[in-house]
Design a protein around this motif. Structure first.
Motif, PDB file in Angstrom:
ATOM      1  N   ALA A   4       0.843  -1.194   0.000  1.00 54.17           N
ATOM      2  CA  ALA A   4       0.000   0.000   0.000  1.00 54.17           C
ATOM      3  C   ALA A   4       0.879   1.245   0.000  1.00 54.17           C
ATOM      4  CB  ALA A   4      -0.904   0.005   1.223  1.00 54.17           C
ATOM      5  N   LEU A   5       0.362   2.316  -0.586  1.00 51.66           N
ATOM      6  CA  LEU A   5       1.101   3.580  -0.678  1.00 51.66           C
ATOM      7  C   LEU A   5       0.210   4.726  -0.185  1.00 51.66           C
ATOM      8  CD1 LEU A   5       3.665   5.078  -1.963  1.00 51.66           C
ATOM      9  CD2 LEU A   5       2.166   5.445  -3.939  1.00 51.66           C
ATOM     10  N   VAL A   6       0.677   5.409   0.866  1.00 54.00           N
ATOM     11  CA  VAL A   6      -0.095   6.524   1.422  1.00 54.00           C
ATOM     12  C   VAL A   6       0.230   7.803   0.656  1.00 54.00           C
ATOM     13  CG1 VAL A   6      -0.507   7.936   3.472  1.00 54.00           C
ATOM     14  CG2 VAL A   6      -0.075   5.483   3.723  1.00 54.00           C
ATOM     15  N   ALA A  44      -1.898  -7.144   1.807  1.00 57.26           N
ATOM     16  CA  ALA A  44      -2.454  -5.893   1.280  1.00 57.26           C
ATOM     17  C   ALA A  44      -3.253  -5.168   2.366  1.00 57.26           C
ATOM     18  CB  ALA A  44      -3.346  -6.178   0.070  1.00 57.26           C
ATOM     19  N   TYR A  45      -4.114  -5.908   3.083  1.00 57.07           N
ATOM     20  CA  TYR A  45      -4.904  -5.263   4.149  1.00 57.07           C
ATOM     21  C   TYR A  45      -4.026  -4.838   5.328  1.00 57.07           C
ATOM     22  CZ  TYR A  45      -9.346  -5.984   1.802  1.00 57.07           C
ATOM     23  OH  TYR A  45     -10.385  -5.910   0.907  1.00 57.07           O
ATOM     24  N   SER A  46      -3.000  -5.635   5.656  1.00 57.80           N
ATOM     25  CA  SER A  46      -2.080  -5.218   6.723  1.00 57.80           C
ATOM     26  C   SER A  46      -1.416  -3.897   6.357  1.00 57.80           C
ATOM     27  CB  SER A  46      -0.973  -6.253   6.941  1.00 57.80           C
ATOM     28  OG  SER A  46      -1.483  -7.386   7.570  1.00 57.80           O
ATOM     29  N   SER A  47      -0.902  -3.807   5.118  1.00 63.48           N
ATOM     30  CA  SER A  47      -0.233  -2.567   4.688  1.00 63.48           C
ATOM     31  C   SER A  47      -1.216  -1.410   4.706  1.00 63.48           C
ATOM     32  CB  SER A  47       0.320  -2.675   3.270  1.00 63.48           C
ATOM     33  OG  SER A  47       1.021  -3.850   3.097  1.00 63.48           O
ATOM     34  N   LEU A  48      -2.454  -1.663   4.265  1.00 59.10           N
ATOM     35  CA  LEU A  48      -3.467  -0.607   4.237  1.00 59.10           C
ATOM     36  C   LEU A  48      -3.764  -0.110   5.653  1.00 59.10           C
ATOM     37  CD1 LEU A  48      -5.769   1.119   3.068  1.00 59.10           C
ATOM     38  CD2 LEU A  48      -7.221  -0.928   3.108  1.00 59.10           C
ATOM     39  N   PHE A  49      -4.056  -1.033   6.570  1.00 59.01           N
ATOM     40  CA  PHE A  49      -4.432  -0.611   7.923  1.00 59.01           C
ATOM     41  C   PHE A  49      -3.247   0.032   8.650  1.00 59.01           C
ATOM     42  CE2 PHE A  49      -7.965  -4.098   7.966  1.00 59.01           C
ATOM     43  CZ  PHE A  49      -8.728  -3.309   7.119  1.00 59.01           C
TER      44      PHE A  49
END
Ligand code: AR6
Length: 231
Positions: free
Chosen positions: A168-170, A218-223
């Motif tokens: 994920a990229l913020v 993906a969800y770990s990186s997102l959260f």
């Protein structure tokens, strides 16, 4: 006690929350817009053709894992219609696990118009991106890049030119973006999920052992990305 509840899952506009539980008269109540909130679509389950049962297990499992790290922040899974199968699956599984419905709920609406059309304040939204982080291509990616305008595209390019599956990229949103000025979105988090569609890059050919692992990542990186800006 003056707490109203958010109308979760119904697709009805949520009410403004006044949180002033157990506080002394005259003390400051918290407006809903002050509650850090991440709205996210179900990653990989439309164009990327990921199995819905498996995806719903991953979503609920990851939400449960992050629940006690949230503080007062909220997570909201969004989809376009009340017929969304992924929303029903996730709602049922989250209820089974007794996940706090004030901290995690589902919402029906366009993720680009949650505030103006749905009355739901979300300061962060997630995007189911492609590996090149390019606008277009349909789905939620096209919608978010459209709504974010050139400011989102430029801000994304400043952060990265590509993304690996499971990452994920913020991206901080400039105030010139309509998503910021109209919807109150301060950050977009691009997420690249696992792909099971043979017509798209990096197809996993139905390898769900790998696929579920990549979706969990993906969800770990997102959260994690959300928590890094929420608190
Ligand atoms: N608001 C809320 N949810 C939406 C919206 C919206 N405006 N649009 C779609 N969804 P998808 P993927 C839901 O296909 O499977 C793109 O072309 C949709 O119903 O957008 O991860 C990219 O460029 C579904 O539940 O993402 C990639 O190449 C969820 O969002 C590829 O598709 C995700 O559907 C990514 O495929």
């Amino acid at each position: 006690k003056t707490q109203e509840t958010v109308s979760s899952s119904s697709g009805m506009p949520s009410q403004k929350i006044k949180v002033s539980e157990d506080t002394a008269p005259g003390s400051i109540s918290q407006d809903e817009s002050d509650i850090p909130t991440l709205a996210f679509p179900s990653i990989s389950t439309a164009d990327f053709q990921f199995d819905l049962e498996k995806a719903s297990d991953v979503i609920v499992g990851k939400v449960e894992e992050f629940m006690d790290k949230l503080g007062n922040a909220r997570l909201v899974l969004v989809d376009l219609t009340e017929r969304s199968k992924i929303l029903s699956l996730v709602r049922a599984k989250a209820a089974e696990k007794k996940i706090d419905s004030k901290r995690f709920f589902t919402f029906i609406g366009d993720i680009c118009q949650l505030y103006t059309k749905g009355g739901l304040c979300c300061n962060v939204i997630a995007n189911a991106a492609n590996w090149r982080l390019k606008p277009g291509g349909g789905g939620v990616n096209a919608a978010i890049f459209n709504a974010g305008g050139p400011a989102l595209e430029a801000a994304t390019k400043e952060q990265a030119r590509s993304l690996l599956p499971g990452n994920a990229l913020v991206v901080p949103l400039p105030s010139t973006s309509p998503l910021y000025s109209k919807e109150g979105v301060t950050h977009v988090i691009h997420v690249l999920g696992p792909n099971m569609n043979p017509r798209r890059p990096n197809c996993l050919d139905n390898d769900y052992v790998k696929g579920c692992k990549v979706l969990e990542d993906a969800y770990s990186s997102l959260f994690k990305g959300f928590l890094s800006i929420a608190n």
